[in-house]
Design a protein around this motif. Sequence first.
Motif, PDB file in Angstrom:
ATOM      1  N   VAL A 133      10.089  -0.140   6.738  1.00 16.72           N
ATOM      2  CA  VAL A 133      10.597  -1.150   7.483  1.00 16.72           C
ATOM      3  C   VAL A 133      10.379  -1.455   8.903  1.00 16.72           C
ATOM      4  N   ARG A 134       9.836  -2.771   9.384  1.00 24.02           N
ATOM      5  CA  ARG A 134       9.333  -2.944  10.666  1.00 24.02           C
ATOM      6  C   ARG A 134      10.530  -3.557  11.510  1.00 24.02           C
ATOM      7  N   THR A 135      11.065  -3.159  12.703  1.00 23.86           N
ATOM      8  CA  THR A 135      12.161  -4.019  13.173  1.00 23.86           C
ATOM      9  C   THR A 135      12.172  -3.937  14.717  1.00 23.86           C
ATOM     10  N   ASN A 136      12.502  -5.075  15.516  1.00 23.81           N
ATOM     11  CA  ASN A 136      12.277  -5.120  16.941  1.00 23.81           C
ATOM     12  C   ASN A 136      14.043  -4.651  17.326  1.00 23.81           C
ATOM     13  N   GLY A 137      15.093  -4.697  16.271  1.00 20.82           N
ATOM     14  CA  GLY A 137      16.394  -4.556  16.655  1.00 20.82           C
ATOM     15  C   GLY A 137      17.362  -5.413  15.806  1.00 20.82           C
ATOM     16  N   TYR A 138      18.464  -4.656  15.374  1.00 24.27           N
ATOM     17  CA  TYR A 138      19.436  -5.331  14.690  1.00 24.27           C
ATOM     18  C   TYR A 138      20.990  -4.743  14.799  1.00 24.27           C
ATOM     19  N   LEU A 139      21.620  -5.468  14.034  1.00 23.31           N
ATOM     20  CA  LEU A 139      23.320  -5.153  14.160  1.00 23.31           C
ATOM     21  C   LEU A 139      23.768  -4.790  12.665  1.00 23.31           C
ATOM     22  N   PRO A 140      24.329  -3.668  12.846  1.00 26.30           N
ATOM     23  CA  PRO A 140      25.075  -3.387  11.441  1.00 26.30           C
ATOM     24  C   PRO A 140      26.567  -4.280  11.318  1.00 26.30           C
ATOM     25  N   GLY A 141      26.586  -4.849  10.023  1.00 25.39           N
ATOM     26  CA  GLY A 141      27.427  -5.763   9.783  1.00 25.39           C
ATOM     27  C   GLY A 141      28.271  -5.186   8.334  1.00 25.39           C
ATOM     28  N   ASN A 142      29.346  -5.969   7.991  1.00 25.16           N
ATOM     29  CA  ASN A 142      30.019  -5.688   6.670  1.00 25.16           C
ATOM     30  C   ASN A 142      29.575  -6.698   5.539  1.00 25.16           C
ATOM     31  N   ASN A 143      29.879  -6.526   4.407  1.00 19.98           N
ATOM     32  CA  ASN A 143      29.305  -7.407   3.514  1.00 19.98           C
ATOM     33  C   ASN A 143      29.709  -8.709   3.625  1.00 19.98           C
ATOM     34  N   GLU A 148      17.139 -15.299  16.880  1.00 15.73           N
ATOM     35  CA  GLU A 148      15.840 -15.652  16.059  1.00 15.73           C
ATOM     36  C   GLU A 148      14.853 -16.312  17.285  1.00 15.73           C
ATOM     37  N   ALA A 149      15.326 -16.388  18.442  1.00 15.51           N
ATOM     38  CA  ALA A 149      14.545 -16.826  19.620  1.00 15.51           C
ATOM     39  C   ALA A 149      13.671 -15.800  20.152  1.00 15.51           C
ATOM     40  N   GLY A 150      14.232 -14.412  19.848  1.00 15.36           N
ATOM     41  CA  GLY A 150      13.720 -13.245  20.358  1.00 15.36           C
ATOM     42  C   GLY A 150      14.205 -12.999  21.585  1.00 15.36           C
ATOM     43  N   GLU A 151      15.349 -13.350  22.045  1.00 13.48           N
ATOM     44  CA  GLU A 151      16.116 -13.159  23.457  1.00 13.48           C
ATOM     45  C   GLU A 151      17.031 -11.726  23.360  1.00 13.48           C
ATOM     46  N   LEU A 152      17.053 -11.426  22.259  1.00 11.74           N
ATOM     47  CA  LEU A 152      18.229 -10.397  22.218  1.00 11.74           C
ATOM     48  C   LEU A 152      17.427  -9.074  21.925  1.00 11.74           C
ATOM     49  N   PHE A 153      16.424  -8.899  20.872  1.00  8.74           N
ATOM     50  CA  PHE A 153      15.907  -7.778  20.685  1.00  8.74           C
ATOM     51  C   PHE A 153      14.309  -7.855  21.006  1.00  8.74           C
ATOM     52  N   SER A 154      14.186  -7.766  22.183  1.00  8.44           N
ATOM     53  CA  SER A 154      12.800  -8.031  22.653  1.00  8.44           C
ATOM     54  C   SER A 154      12.131  -6.535  23.049  1.00  8.44           C
ATOM     55  N   GLY A 155      12.372  -5.368  22.742  1.00  9.62           N
ATOM     56  CA  GLY A 155      12.019  -4.310  22.937  1.00  9.62           C
ATOM     57  C   GLY A 155      10.663  -3.829  21.829  1.00  9.62           C
ATOM     58  N   ASP A 208      29.761 -11.741  34.761  1.00  8.07           N
ATOM     59  CA  ASP A 208      28.687 -10.863  34.045  1.00  8.07           C
ATOM     60  C   ASP A 208      29.084  -9.488  33.438  1.00  8.07           C
ATOM     61  N   LYS A 209      30.652  -9.453  33.363  1.00  2.98           N
ATOM     62  CA  LYS A 209      31.186  -8.214  32.587  1.00  2.98           C
ATOM     63  C   LYS A 209      30.945  -8.196  31.184  1.00  2.98           C
ATOM     64  N   ILE A 210      30.666  -9.346  30.564  1.00  2.15           N
ATOM     65  CA  ILE A 210      30.586  -9.499  29.108  1.00  2.15           C
ATOM     66  C   ILE A 210      29.029  -9.818  28.946  1.00  2.15           C
ATOM     67  N   SER A 211      27.944  -9.026  28.689  1.00  2.00           N
ATOM     68  CA  SER A 211      26.880  -9.215  28.695  1.00  2.00           C
ATOM     69  C   SER A 211      25.926  -8.394  27.973  1.00  2.00           C
ATOM     70  N   TRP A 212      24.757  -8.832  27.314  1.00  7.57           N
ATOM     71  CA  TRP A 212      23.753  -8.101  26.585  1.00  7.57           C
ATOM     72  C   TRP A 212      23.290  -7.081  27.374  1.00  7.57           C
ATOM     73  N   PRO A 213      23.218  -5.665  26.932  1.00  8.61           N
ATOM     74  CA  PRO A 213      22.839  -4.676  27.586  1.00  8.61           C
ATOM     75  C   PRO A 213      21.396  -4.668  27.845  1.00  8.61           C
ATOM     76  N   THR A 214      20.758  -4.154  29.213  1.00  4.69           N
ATOM     77  CA  THR A 214      19.548  -4.366  29.689  1.00  4.69           C
ATOM     78  C   THR A 214      19.294  -3.111  30.524  1.00  4.69           C
ATOM     79  N   GLY A 215      18.137  -2.815  30.647  1.00  4.30           N
ATOM     80  CA  GLY A 215      17.594  -1.530  31.368  1.00  4.30           C
ATOM     81  C   GLY A 215      18.115  -0.225  31.160  1.00  4.30           C
ATOM     82  N   LEU A 216      18.711   0.399  31.687  1.00  2.00           N
ATOM     83  CA  LEU A 216      19.482   1.874  31.527  1.00  2.00           C
ATOM     84  C   LEU A 216      20.569   1.800  30.450  1.00  2.00           C
TER      85      LEU A 216
END
Length: 382
Positions: free
Chosen positions: A286-296, A270-277, A175-183
């Motif tokens: 622009v309305r968004t639940n969450g995103y990631l900056p990326g290059n071109n 796309e299933a809504g498991e990452l950006f659930s806030g 579980d050391k590499i995991s998507w952040p949750t909570g605090l």
Amino acid sequence: MDVDGDVVHDTLSKAERAAVAAAMNMILIRCQLQRTEGRMRAAIRARRKKMLQSMHVDEEGIVAICDAVLQVCYDMGCGAFPRATPKWWMKRRTEGVWEDLRQCDDPTEDYFKEKLRMSPRVFREIAEALSPFLQRRMGVGGNIRERDMQLRLGRKSRLVAVRDVTSALLSAYRDKISWPTGLQKAIVLHAFADKGFPNCHGCIDCTHIYIDKPGNCPGEDYYDRKRFFSVQAQVVVDLNLRVLDMFVGYPGSCHDVRIVHLSSLRARAEAGELFSGPPVMLPLGVRTNGYLPGNNGYPPSEWVVVPYGGVLQHPSEMRFDNKQKTARGAVERAFGRLKGMWRLFLRSHKTNMETLPQRFVVVCILHNILIDAGIPFDDNLL
């Protein structure tokens, strides 16, 4: 001379004369070396005699001094004194197989940082976490005698040891590499909001792991645009350079767009498991639940924000691109720290294509462990 009608010459042939000359040269060189050695020994004896006379030590004192020197040499040979740079592959016998793997000397903290890139405390914590998994691999059900386990440990090759430690790290820190949750999620969102990107969860980018031409795979698949053989690794990090998600293993010829479509990150987003806030309203409505900056290299989407790019830009677009580049620089710094600390991935190297993804995941796990422990990175490694 005439022997049975045959004429035998008294002179030596050219090859015989060369052999005799070489033998004489060797004899002369040997005599010269012995003479020089004898002079050196005489000079050393004279220097010792002069030193003892200047010290005014009686015979009993000389014997005592010799005994003391012998005792010191014996103690050092037995390991009574800690070595300044201990040999990690030589351990003194203590109690049990795993105890034999523990460091018995007293190395300095600088030695740990130079050789292992971590502090002694972090190294001991990792060793304690791995010990149950490594002991379990030594025998089936724990019924093998200790001596048999010691023999098995001694016969292990370096490749087998790397494989076992890699498997143990993957099991102990799953579980050391995991998507952040909570605090942790709140901390990540707050850090990106301070950079001008509200509701941002991390930065995404790909890096190439350079390898030699694989022997059991089509070489043209691993030939990237920079004319190297490589494997692609897609990584998501936060502003603290901590790895949040990764996807590794595809050949270097694959484009970043194809990799992100093949990864589980896209399906989860796309299933809504990452950006659930709760959704956030950005400028320009622009309305968004969450995103990631990326290059071109990535296509613009609801969850990947790319810069505008182009030559003729509006001042607002230019400001946005500068801020986006600054925030996205975290993933570039993370790649620099990963490859600078574990330099195997900094250059082309021979590798097993089946185990390369697991080893890179383990490197990212160690990367997160050091960040969580607050171990500073030495910029000189870059």
